[in-house]
Motif scaffolding. Structure first.
Motif, mmCIF file in Angstrom:
data_model
loop_
_atom_site.group_PDB
_atom_site.id
_atom_site.type_symbol
_atom_site.label_atom_id
_atom_site.label_comp_id
_atom_site.label_asym_id
_atom_site.label_seq_id
_atom_site.Cartn_x
_atom_site.Cartn_y
_atom_site.Cartn_z
ATOM 1 N N ASN A 124 42.291 34.477 37.580
ATOM 2 C CA ASN A 124 42.851 35.733 37.877
ATOM 3 C C ASN A 124 43.232 36.047 39.300
ATOM 4 O O ASN A 124 42.132 36.347 40.208
ATOM 5 C CB ASN A 124 41.985 36.844 37.268
ATOM 6 C CG ASN A 124 42.646 38.146 37.537
ATOM 7 O OD1 ASN A 124 43.839 38.147 37.536
ATOM 8 N ND2 ASN A 124 42.001 39.408 37.298
ATOM 9 N N ILE B 171 44.897 38.362 42.313
ATOM 10 C CA ILE B 171 45.577 39.566 42.330
ATOM 11 C C ILE B 171 45.788 39.466 43.586
ATOM 12 O O ILE B 171 44.999 39.701 44.594
ATOM 13 C CB ILE B 171 44.520 40.701 41.848
ATOM 14 C CG1 ILE B 171 43.820 40.701 40.691
ATOM 15 C CG2 ILE B 171 45.140 42.018 42.068
ATOM 16 C CD1 ILE B 171 42.868 41.532 40.350
ATOM 17 N N SER C 127 36.167 48.280 42.826
ATOM 18 C CA SER C 127 37.539 49.056 42.712
ATOM 19 C C SER C 127 38.589 48.215 43.520
ATOM 20 O O SER C 127 38.397 47.913 44.634
ATOM 21 C CB SER C 127 37.346 50.536 43.667
ATOM 22 O OG SER C 127 36.337 51.433 42.516
ATOM 23 N N SER D 218 47.442 52.503 42.400
ATOM 24 C CA SER D 218 46.413 53.075 41.962
ATOM 25 C C SER D 218 45.314 52.111 41.714
ATOM 26 O O SER D 218 45.418 50.753 41.828
ATOM 27 C CB SER D 218 47.095 53.116 40.414
ATOM 28 O OG SER D 218 47.367 52.070 39.809
ATOM 29 N N VAL D 219 44.073 52.514 41.414
ATOM 30 C CA VAL D 219 42.882 51.712 41.592
ATOM 31 C C VAL D 219 42.498 51.234 40.373
ATOM 32 O O VAL D 219 42.724 52.042 39.235
ATOM 33 C CB VAL D 219 41.654 52.654 42.239
ATOM 34 C CG1 VAL D 219 40.523 51.921 42.040
ATOM 35 C CG2 VAL D 219 42.155 53.063 43.773
ATOM 36 N N SER D 220 42.187 49.917 39.972
ATOM 37 C CA SER D 220 41.697 49.569 38.893
ATOM 38 C C SER D 220 40.271 48.979 38.974
ATOM 39 O O SER D 220 39.863 48.767 40.161
ATOM 40 C CB SER D 220 42.543 48.519 38.251
ATOM 41 O OG SER D 220 42.614 47.494 39.419
ATOM 42 N N LYS D 221 39.450 49.398 38.234
ATOM 43 C CA LYS D 221 38.049 48.940 38.195
ATOM 44 C C LYS D 221 37.723 47.767 37.501
ATOM 45 O O LYS D 221 38.205 47.496 36.453
ATOM 46 C CB LYS D 221 36.956 49.969 37.730
ATOM 47 C CG LYS D 221 37.351 51.035 38.551
ATOM 48 C CD LYS D 221 35.942 51.994 38.563
ATOM 49 C CE LYS D 221 36.087 53.138 39.635
ATOM 50 N NZ LYS D 221 34.814 54.054 39.563
ATOM 51 N N LEU D 222 36.887 46.799 38.085
ATOM 52 C CA LEU D 222 36.579 45.383 37.619
ATOM 53 C C LEU D 222 35.188 45.500 37.472
ATOM 54 O O LEU D 222 34.220 45.965 38.169
ATOM 55 C CB LEU D 222 37.075 44.200 38.164
ATOM 56 C CG LEU D 222 38.578 44.111 38.582
ATOM 57 C CD1 LEU D 222 38.945 43.110 39.557
ATOM 58 C CD2 LEU D 222 39.310 43.968 37.112
ATOM 59 N N SER D 223 34.533 44.856 36.512
ATOM 60 C CA SER D 223 33.035 44.632 36.301
ATOM 61 C C SER D 223 32.558 43.165 37.118
ATOM 62 O O SER D 223 33.484 42.414 37.076
ATOM 63 C CB SER D 223 32.719 44.239 34.913
ATOM 64 O OG SER D 223 31.354 44.062 34.782
ATOM 65 N N SER E 156 46.266 42.914 47.372
ATOM 66 C CA SER E 156 45.372 44.013 47.019
ATOM 67 C C SER E 156 44.023 43.648 47.623
ATOM 68 O O SER E 156 43.941 42.800 48.545
ATOM 69 C CB SER E 156 45.114 43.655 45.747
ATOM 70 O OG SER E 156 46.529 44.142 44.774
ATOM 71 N N ALA F 245 42.606 47.824 44.614
ATOM 72 C CA ALA F 245 43.795 48.536 44.703
ATOM 73 C C ALA F 245 44.905 47.755 45.511
ATOM 74 O O ALA F 245 44.688 46.921 46.487
ATOM 75 C CB ALA F 245 43.627 49.866 45.194
#
Lengths: 1005, 99, 224
Positions: A375, A377, A395, A409-414, A380, A397
């Motif tokens: 994955n 990204i 977090s 916008s912020v996305s959260k990943l585990s 960012s 972004a």
């Protein structure tokens, strides 16, 4: 215990050799080949310490010397405690005992952590300076609290059972660093026949090749490494030093290497082996192939355990078979960072995301990641990490193309692991040590070694040349250059073929933006070990610190035991941004020795215990020891101080020795006096130039006392010189001044008066000097010699060649006690024989051995000075009342004459040496006491001079003292007062310093 | 630590064998009595402390015990030359560059 | 006893006029070399016989320091007449013939070592044979000679002195005065794995301790 993060296969560990170790009291398992850090990670140990200032939990970040957090205390016993050990560099051995150094009461539950959290915003840079400086009186209290809470380990309370070693080495080429560049440099130099030392801090050579899966010549790189090391091992002209850190690069290609010989074997070195060895190397040429350290990125909560530099992740997987987590998020500004995600994925663990700060990354590794379906990204960043004792998520972004702000916008990943790569910093430390200032390079995005006057070459990643093929090539070139410079012809070296990896351009980014301004965002750490944040650096800049050197000192950035290896460049970047400057405009970063901490043991080497400083003994030393002498250090000599009888106090012994000498006969071992043999037709004239008194008429067979001054006219040594032959003299000097006087004579002879025909040679050690002194000395000596000792034949200040106790001797009738005295000089091999014979015959005269203290008392009774005690380099002969020893008519302007005539030297109110008798005869003034003329004067009282010598005189049954008094020679009979520290004031009367036998009759009997 | 070529032993030795003895070429006035206090004071106490080329007197204390001169760059610590007593240096500071 | 022995007639060496004295006592007098109290003889009998470093004290030799002018052909010729060999004029070299050896110490200084009982004879002959400005000093009581050898002798010496002992830099016959531990020594290579140390008496106990310590990992054998 299971090693939950240990991979099923892979790594350079030996799975057939399991090892047990202890960390904070718990037992864990690892394998031979592990470092302590890799074993801790294998066991899932997340927290290795608490941070210095905020007490935040910290985990392992790196895999080498640059590790800032895993700095542990080692040692199974109190005596073997070692602080400040980087777990990433400590090889695991069975039974290793380690503990974290800065959690209180423990790293898991830390009281200070709460304070740190509470105090977060209240602890800006300079916090301790600002908070704890006032009131000053409480600093001691604060300090002990702070040290207990912070600190990085402790020193042992028992003495170290191990031995350490120092060794001197010389070579044509020293190659520092065992990676691809160092290997090809060492191989090239070795094949030419050059004397090569090849040092690497790790347990095996290979450097970066050990922690990657890359190939050379299509085979695993380790095959080539093994072949090269085997070849090098076969050369007599090569010294391989693994586990050896080149820690310091000093003037004229002098380098120090810290070899850890047995630190990897056990808590204590095997019998007979040195634990560590400090190599002191003089190298004709040095090849620095020290590599580079990967820079982590600076982002919010980037210190939560689980955050690591990307390359460390690869190292733990490939070299140690450890995946330090399950779910990885990688953030990178460049292609090389991708390798961590690839290795993670290939190890069977989950790559949650690769977050690339670049908008459109290209390159082989990027492609490989896409092929594996990872994955990706782009454009960012990981702007913040969640979790406290371990990463729980991130977090992510989008950020602007310049990397300065969050744009979406912020996305959260585990995730439980965050690897970051901000590029690489060449390891330029050694090149900085001799003062070379590093130079910023925009292409490398880092500092490179600057111009140097050392015979130094660089190869590989230290030059910003990060590909293996370039490193190999540069190593070859450096090797060729070095051997050519030492005059050897190069031999052929075929370099192996490395994989070519195409890389896209990196992005220059250090500090990841956050939604909030830096000052309000969660902490973004720059220097983990000293807890310096991006916000802290901004504060420093706001408070007016513009130079990076000042910012570093204000924030403590780079001041930890890791010297800021990971954080310095990031810190400079943050400061540069805050100051709106470029990185080179804010300054440069200079590293100083040592590269990594060196134990005191290695620095001390064998120079400890009985070997700390040489003890010089006379030929009669064993006798003195057997007789129970107390010894005094005079320079390096051990001189008998006094000879107490059983149960006797020092004062009682001294009284007995003093009385026995004046009443019968005493004996002193005077062998330590400096003795210089002087021969040549100009010897006499030379003496006249270096002594203040006259020497022209001293006849053969006669002795004379002389004073030696510097050109400033101040006394610096004295002694008796005897005329042995018309052109042959024996000079004596003070014990401490022997070497200095000889060098002084040579200096004047070699540089000022080379035309004079004279030679000087030391004979200090050649002659034993046995001084018998007292009214019965003649009777005693008469029993051992057939020399005519009558006053007529052998007068005071005569010397004779004779035989004493069957031994050829020179006997000098000179006296430092004022008694009839004979200094018997025999070749030192016979010193003990003659000494013992004197005692055989001396019993009936109560022959009493005495030491330096009685010598001091007896000479003080006579007012004789001791150069260095009654003089301090600021007194000339007239100050000492010794004008009689200053010739006025010598034709040559001898040393000291002009100096003594300076305006300041002829003042009448100079401090002059006088005798002092206390009004209360029982009171002995302390030496050093300052005199005043009016004890009722307001403080500070005008001081008129100090006491230089002060004793209890048993012979006079009172105290005696010598000291300086302003204008004292004209103040005979006047009173001086000595206010003492206890508030009392001692009154004393100025008198002649000759307290006993003022006419000198006793020495002439 | 310096590596010093002893012109008498004709090889390089470690600094620990040597003693530094201050600025070179400080000649003792031939007639000290003719010196004013000021002149004598300058001979005694006043020494250069240049950034750059400096001439120093050293002695091979643990070796041949001979004095000799060194021309040294006080900034880089490079030893530019060594020469015996009585000889003159060939490397000297550019004028105006000696402070 | 005569009061003073001036060994050569006044008229012959007006320029020297130095005192020469036989300093050696008769055999009834016990002479203690600098390492006498270390009792090396007992160690040689009872100590280990295997080890990487071997040590022997060549004790009670005659140590004479000659200072003269290397450009004075007459003086050089006189040395040859007395010692049967020429002074080594090249820096850091030594010569040896029979039981006499000469070490270059400085451009105008040589250390001559002869059997202890020969020292006075050699001194006297120098005064007979040599004219001009020179000095000859007997230092026999002030130093002693250690012979160090063995497979690890270089390893031990490297811990002790900053001198480069590689055979290319330090061939047999080379001699240096240098730092040894925190003292000094004159080191001469007498074989591939054999060195001679001249050390000062007052430092000898310290150096004996040092050598034992520095040899520990290799094993030290004392020879009588």
């Amino acid at each position: 215990m299971t090693q939950k993060n240990r991979l099923q296969s892979g790594g350079r560990i030996d799975r057939s050799k399991p090892l047990t170790f202890t960390y904070n009291g718990k037992k864990f398992n690892g394998f031979l080949g592990d470092t302590l850090a890799s074993a801790m990670l294998a066991n899932g140990i997340d927290i290795v310490g608490r941070s210095f200032k905020y007490s935040r939990p910290r985990g392992i970040v790196a895999a080498g010397a640059e590790e800032p957090n895993a700095v542990l205390q080692l040692g199974a016993t109190e005596a073997t405690q070692v602080p400040n050990v980087r777990a990433t560099q400590q090889e695991l051995f069975n039974g290793l005992v380690s503990s974290s150094t800065n959690g209180w009461p423990s790293v898991e539950t830390d009281l200070m952590g709460t304070i740190g959290k509470m105090g977060g915003s209240m602890m800006p840079p300079g916090f301790y300076y600002k908070t704890f400086m006032y009131p000053k009186s409480l600093w001691d209290t604060y300090e002990s609290m702070i040290r207990k809470a912070a600190g990085l380990g402790r020193s042992p309370l028992e003495s170290d059972p191990d031995t350490y070693d120092k060794i001197n080495q010389h070579c044509d080429v020293l190659v520092v660093g065992g990676g691809p560049a160092g290997l090809s440099a060492a191989l090239t130099a070795a094949r030419s026949g050059a004397r090569v030392i090849f040092a690497d801090e790790q347990n095996e050579f290979g450097g970066s090749l050990l922690s990657s899966k890359e190939t050379l010549n299509g085979a695993p790189a380790s095959e080539w490494v093994n072949a090269v090391v085997e070849e090098l091992r076969g050369y007599d002209n090569v010294m391989l030093l693994p586990r050896s850190t080149v820690n310091g690069y000093h003037d004229h290609n002098f380098l120090t290497i810290h070899e850890r010989c047995t630190d990897h074997i056990a808590d204590i070195a095997p019998a007979g082996q040195a634990r560590q060895r400090l190599h002191r190397v003089r190298a004709k040429w040095v090849v620095l192939a020290t590599g580079a350290h990967e820079r982590p990125l600076v982002f919010a909560n980037n210190d939560v355990p689980g955050c690591m530099v990307a390359n460390a992740v690869s190292t733990y997987i490939n070299r140690y078979g450890v995946a330090p987590g399950n779910e990885l998020v990688l953030m990178t500004t460049n292609d090389s960072g991708y390798q961590a995600a690839l290795d993670w994925h290939d190890a069977g663990r989950k790559v949650v995301a690769i977050v690339d700060t670049r908008q459109n990354p290209k390159g082989d590794r990027v492609e490989a990641s896409r092929q594996r379906g990872l994955n990706l990204i782009t454009g960012s960043a990981v702007i913040e990490v969640q979790g406290s004792k371990r990463v729980s998520g991130v977090s992510v972004a989008p950020i602007s193309a310049d990397g300065n702000k969050v744009t979406g916008s912020v996305s959260k990943l585990s995730a439980d692991t965050v690897a970051s790569s901000g590029g690489w910093s060449p390891v330029i430390h050694l090149s900085c040590h001799t003062g070379s200032r590093p130079v910023w390079n925009d292409d490398v995005v880092g500092f490179l070694p600057g111009p140097t006057v050392q015979k130094q070459l660089t190869a590989g990643a230290i030059n910003g040349s990060y590909s293996t093929s370039t490193a190999l090539f540069e190593g070859l070139n450096a090797g060729l250059k070095a051997v050519a410079e030492v005059g050897l012809s190069a031999s052929e070296v075929m370099l192996p073929k490395a994989e070519e990896v195409n890389e896209g351009a990196p992005m220059t980014l250090f500090h990841i933006p956050h939604l909030k301004p830096t000052s309000q965002a969660p902490k973004q750490f720059v220097d983990y070990q000293t807890d310096v944040t991006a916000a802290g650096i901004e504060v420093a800049c706001r408070e007016g610190y513009e130079s990076i050197e000042h910012v570093k000192r204000y924030t403590a950035m780079g001041f930890g035991t890791d010297q800021g290896k990971l954080g310095n460049i990031n810190g400079m970047a943050v400061a540069a941004k805050a100051l709106n400057k470029t990185i080179p405009e804010t300054g440069t970063t200079i590293f100083r020795p040592n590269y990594t901490p060196v134990s005191f043991g290695a620095i001390a080497g064998r120079d400890c215990g009985a070997l700390f400083d040489p003890e010089r003994y006379s030929a009669m030393h064993k006798w003195h020891v057997a007789r129970g002498a107390k010894f005094e250090d005079v320079g390096q000599w051990k001189r008998p101080w006094y000879f107490p009888k059983p149960g006797e106090s020092m004062k009682e012994a001294l009284n007995r020795e003093c009385l026995a000498t004046r009443e019968s006969v005493g004996i002193l071992d005077a062998s330590t006096l400096g003795k210089i043999d002087i021969q040549g037709k100009d010897a006499r004239e030379f003496l006249g130039r270096v002594y203040t008194n006259a020497w022209a008429k001293l006849a053969v067979g006669k002795c004379r006392y002389g004073l030696m001054c510097g050109e400033d006219g101040m006394v610096f040594d004295d002694g008796v010189t005897s005329c042995l032959g018309e052109n042959h003299f024996l000079m004596t000097t003070t014990t401490g001044g022997a070497a200095r006087v000889l060098e002084w004579l040579e200096l004047y002879h070699q540089t000022e008066w080379p035309e004079m025909e004279v030679y000087f040679n030391t004979v200090t050690d050649h002659w034993s000097t046995l001084t018998i002194s007292g009214p019965n000395s003649r009777k005693l000596l008469a029993e051992l010699t057939d020399c005519d000792l009558s006053n007529e034949n052998f007068a005071f200040m005569d010397w004779k060649q004779t035989t004493v106790a069957g031994v050829p001797a020179r006997v000098f009738r000179i006296s430092f006690t004022g008694e009839c005295s004979y200094e018997i000089n025999v070749q030192a091999n016979y010193g003990m024989h003659v000494w013992e014979k004197l005692f055989e015959h001396g019993e009936k005269f109560n022959l009493t051995p005495y030491g330096t203290e009685t010598m001091h008392i007896l000479r003080a009774e006579k007012g004789f000075i001791i150069a260095g005690q009654d003089t301090d380099g600021s007194v000339h002969p007239f100050d000492l009342g010794m004008g009689w020893c200053v010739a006025q008519k010598k034709p040559f302007s001898y040393i000291g004459k002009r100096g003594m005539a300076r305006e300041d030297c002829v003042r009448e109110d100079r401090k002059q040496l006088v005798g002092l008798k206390t009004t209360d005869p029982k009171v002995v003034l302390p030496e050093g006491a300052q005199g005043v003329l009016d004890p009722k004067a307001p403080i500070p009282m005008p001081m008129v001079g100090h006491i230089t010598s002060s004793y209890w005189s048993a012979n006079l049954d009172r105290s005696i003292a010598m000291g300086f008094v302003k204008g004292g020679l004209n103040k005979m009979g006047e009173k001086v007062f000595y206010p003492l520290a206890d508030g009392t004031v001692v009154e004393a009367e100025i008198c002649s310093p000759i307290f006993l036998d003022p006419k000198g009759e006793r020495q002439n009997v | 630590m310096f590596h010093i070529y002893c012109p008498h032993c004709a090889e390089y030795r470690e600094e620990e064998e040597f003693h530094a003895s201050g600025q070179a070429h400080i000649a003792r006035p031939l007639d000290p009595e003719a010196c004013s206090d000021k002149e004598w004071g300058e001979y005694l106490y006043f020494r250069k402390n240049p950034r750059g080329i400096h001439h120093e007197l050293w002695v091979h204390a643990a070796g041949c015990r001979k004095f000799f001169n060194i021309t040294r760059d006080t900034q880089t610590y490079e030893i530019k030359e060594v020469y015996k007593i009585g000889e003159q240096p060939s490397v000297v500071a550019q004028s105006g560059n000696s402070k | 006893m005569s009061d003073l022995t001036v060994a050569v007639p006044e008229e012959k060496v007006a320029s020297t006029k130095a005192v020469v004295m036989n300093q050696v006592a008769g055999p009834e007098v016990r002479a203690e070399s600098p390492l006498y109290h270390a009792d090396l003889d007992s160690l040689a009998k009872q100590g280990p016989r295997k080890g990487g470093v071997r040590l022997r004290e060549n004790k009670l030799l005659g140590h004479l320091t000659l200072r003269c002018n290397p450009n004075n052909a007459d003086q050089l010729a006189a040395v040859e007449r007395v010692l049967g060999m020429a002074l080594p004029l090249q820096p850091l070299t030594s010569v040896e013939k029979g039981d006499v050896s000469i070490r270059w110490m400085s451009p105008d200084e040589w250390l001559i070592i002869v059997p202890g009982l020969k020292a006075f004879d050699v001194e006297t002959r120098f005064r007979d044979e040599m004219d001009g400005h020179y000095s000859l000093v007997n230092g026999s009581g002030g130093s002693t000679v250690l012979e160090l050898s063995g497979d690890n002798v270089v390893d031990m010496l490297k811990k002790s002195t900053p001198i480069d002992l590689h055979p290319s830099e330090f061939p047999v016959g080379k001699v240096v005065s240098t730092v040894f531990a925190k003292s000094t020594a004159v080191i001469r290579r007498t074989g591939e794995k054999q060195f001679e140390l001249v050390i000062r008496r007052s430092f000898s106990d310290y150096l004996w301790l040092w050598i034992q310590d520095a040899s520990r990992e290799f094993g030290l054998v004392v020879d009588a």
